[in-house]
Motif scaffolding. Structure first.
Motif, mmCIF file in Angstrom:
data_model
loop_
_atom_site.group_PDB
_atom_site.id
_atom_site.type_symbol
_atom_site.label_atom_id
_atom_site.label_comp_id
_atom_site.label_asym_id
_atom_site.label_seq_id
_atom_site.Cartn_x
_atom_site.Cartn_y
_atom_site.Cartn_z
ATOM 1 N N GLU A 1 0.843 -1.202 0.000
ATOM 2 C CA GLU A 1 0.000 0.000 0.000
ATOM 3 C C GLU A 1 0.869 1.239 0.000
ATOM 4 O O GLU A 1 1.932 1.266 0.639
ATOM 5 C CB GLU A 1 -0.922 0.029 1.239
ATOM 6 N N LEU A 2 0.390 2.257 -0.709
ATOM 7 C CA LEU A 2 1.004 3.575 -0.676
ATOM 8 C C LEU A 2 -0.136 4.570 -0.592
ATOM 9 O O LEU A 2 -0.834 4.813 -1.577
ATOM 10 C CB LEU A 2 1.859 3.803 -1.921
ATOM 11 N N LEU A 3 -0.344 5.115 0.594
ATOM 12 C CA LEU A 3 -1.469 6.006 0.860
ATOM 13 C C LEU A 3 -0.960 7.331 1.405
ATOM 14 O O LEU A 3 -0.160 7.346 2.358
ATOM 15 C CB LEU A 3 -2.442 5.387 1.874
ATOM 16 N N GLY A 4 -1.418 8.425 0.824
ATOM 17 C CA GLY A 4 -1.044 9.751 1.300
ATOM 18 C C GLY A 4 -2.232 10.688 1.280
ATOM 19 O O GLY A 4 -3.154 10.528 0.472
ATOM 20 N N ARG A 5 -2.176 11.688 2.150
ATOM 21 C CA ARG A 5 -3.295 12.640 2.219
ATOM 22 C C ARG A 5 -3.417 13.471 0.942
ATOM 23 O O ARG A 5 -4.509 13.749 0.471
ATOM 24 C CB ARG A 5 -3.094 13.594 3.396
ATOM 25 N N THR A 6 -2.285 13.907 0.403
ATOM 26 C CA THR A 6 -2.292 14.826 -0.725
ATOM 27 C C THR A 6 -1.440 14.272 -1.863
ATOM 28 O O THR A 6 -0.702 13.301 -1.709
ATOM 29 C CB THR A 6 -1.723 16.193 -0.314
ATOM 30 N N ARG A 7 -1.517 14.938 -2.988
ATOM 31 C CA ARG A 7 -0.686 14.582 -4.137
ATOM 32 C C ARG A 7 0.801 14.664 -3.772
ATOM 33 O O ARG A 7 1.590 13.778 -4.107
ATOM 34 C CB ARG A 7 -1.013 15.535 -5.293
#
Length: 408
Positions: free
Chosen positions: A232-238
């Protein structure tokens, strides 16, 4: 052919059946409980002609999962795993008996929908399950990731037993707007670090606030053509996703490629640099779902703000006998003040907003969300809809297409 709940005394026999069907290590010879949060069911071989004592002729496990469901909502879901029939008893209808029991048990346990990853979609489709999504992974050259700019104000923190709760909180927050994502609650997802070489990094800002994470396993690159399996690679923003992707470029001293697991319409695709990424050569896993209780599935969703109206919905479920579950029937569906109601009605006449008539396969596709009546028709699923009613149903069920990642 009586289907019964399995107990710890059946664990060895069931695991022997499961490992024989799907592969894996032989079972531990000592009896032990099944995984908490699962309902194990099965049929005794001894109850069948020519059967043997101590053998499970057919078995399955029903997971008590919860998943995201539309805009900020959740729903209980019966996840189906390990459904197998002993070679000595195949062709005798045991598969169908187990499916009937699964649907009835999901209904009784208050799980309005069911999901599974099929090895053979056609046999599940006969019982009303419908393919709603596919799970994709891509191979990414680390040379491409070296092009990414450094993101100021972000740093990486190793994930440990102590910081793992922050990863879990980020997962829940950053997938809350998706459809059909597992909430990953206990007891099916116990606290602590995942095992088997799992590693992860948290992305934080200068104040220590968490902004995302990336998780992976190191794998032999000579066998797969890549050396890291990115779960998984999850981030709040671009910018957070750029920072996390850029962190993977540091592996370029020992690796050339990584494999990145994706959600449906994953926003990470919008920040990948270069054009060197390619699909993995592996088979594409499919996700199937089935409506168990149509009214409950609708009422669990939130209606879009400002949307109001009503129509008659008819779901025709000819795949199972009447009374097995509450998928088939007729309802007056109404949206008002952000809520959806579904009141049973007779299948006759028309409602003020018209009528939508769906086969169980069309209902199982559409009620998950993110698809339209036009999509169902394009797939050849049975749909009849008055124009106004069809528009209202599409508006009620708008949202991202379903996407499932099964574990950290």
């Amino acid at each position: 052919m009586p289907v019964r709940d399995l107990t710890s005394d059946d664990h060895v026999s069931y695991r022997r059946l499961s490992s024989g069907a799907f592969g894996g290590s032989p079972p531990d010879p000592e009896p032990r409980p099944f995984t908490p949060g699962e309902i194990p069911i099965g049929v005794d071989s001894s109850a069948l002609p020519g059967g043997a004592d101590g053998v499970i002729a057919a078995g399955a496990r029903i997971r008590r999962d919860r998943i995201t469901w539309g805009e900020g909502a959740e729903i209980a879901c019966g996840g189906i795993g390990g459904l197998a029939v002993h070679p000595a008893h195949r062709g005798g209808g045991l598969f169908g008996e187990l499916i009937m029991e699964i649907l009835a048990r999901c209904d009784a346990e208050g799980m309005p929908v069911s999901m599974l990853y099929p090895s053979n979609p056609s046999i599940y489709r006969r019982f009303g399950y419908q393919v709603v999504a596919s799970l994709h992974s891509i191979i990414v050259p680390l040379l491409d990731l070296q092009q990414l700019p450094r993101v100021p104000g972000r740093r990486l923190v190793p994930v440990t037993e102590e910081t793992m709760p922050r990863v879990r909180a980020l997962y829940r927050e950053l997938t809350a707007g998706d459809n059909a994502m597992l909430l990953r609650e206990g007891p099916l997802f116990p606290e602590g670090l995942p095992s088997d070489g799992w590693s992860a990094l948290l992305l934080v800002d200068d104040s220590g606030t968490d902004h995302g994470y990336v998780s992976w396993n190191r794998v032999p690159s000579s066998e797969r053509g890549y050396g890291l399996q990115i779960h998984e690679l999850l981030g709040r923003t671009r910018e957070d996703r750029i920072a996390l992707l850029g962190s993977l470029a540091s592996w370029s001293t020992v690796l050339e490629h990584v494999c990145l697991r994706l959600r449906t319409d994953d926003p990470v695709l919008d920040v990948l640099p270069g054009a060197g990424s390619r699909p993995t050569p592996d088979p594409i896993p499919l996700l199937m779902m089935r409506v168990i209780d149509t009214a409950a599935a609708l009422e669990a969703r939130r209606a879009p703000a400002g949307l109001a109206g009503s129509f008659r919905l008819v779901v025709e479920d000819a795949t199972v006998p009447a009374g097995i579950c509450r998928a088939g029937g007729a309802w007056v569906v109404a949206a008002a003040d952000g809520t959806i109601s579904a009141e049973p009605t007779e299948d006759a006449g028309t409602a003020d907003g018209g009528t939508v008539r769906l086969s169980i396969h069309a209902a199982s596709l559409l009620l998950v969300g993110g698809r339209t009546i036009a999509d169902a028709r394009r797939l050849g699923l049975e749909v009849e809809a008055d124009a106004e009613a069809g528009r209202l149903l599409d508006a009620l069920l708008a949202g991202p297409r379903p996407s499932v990642l099964d574990a950290f």
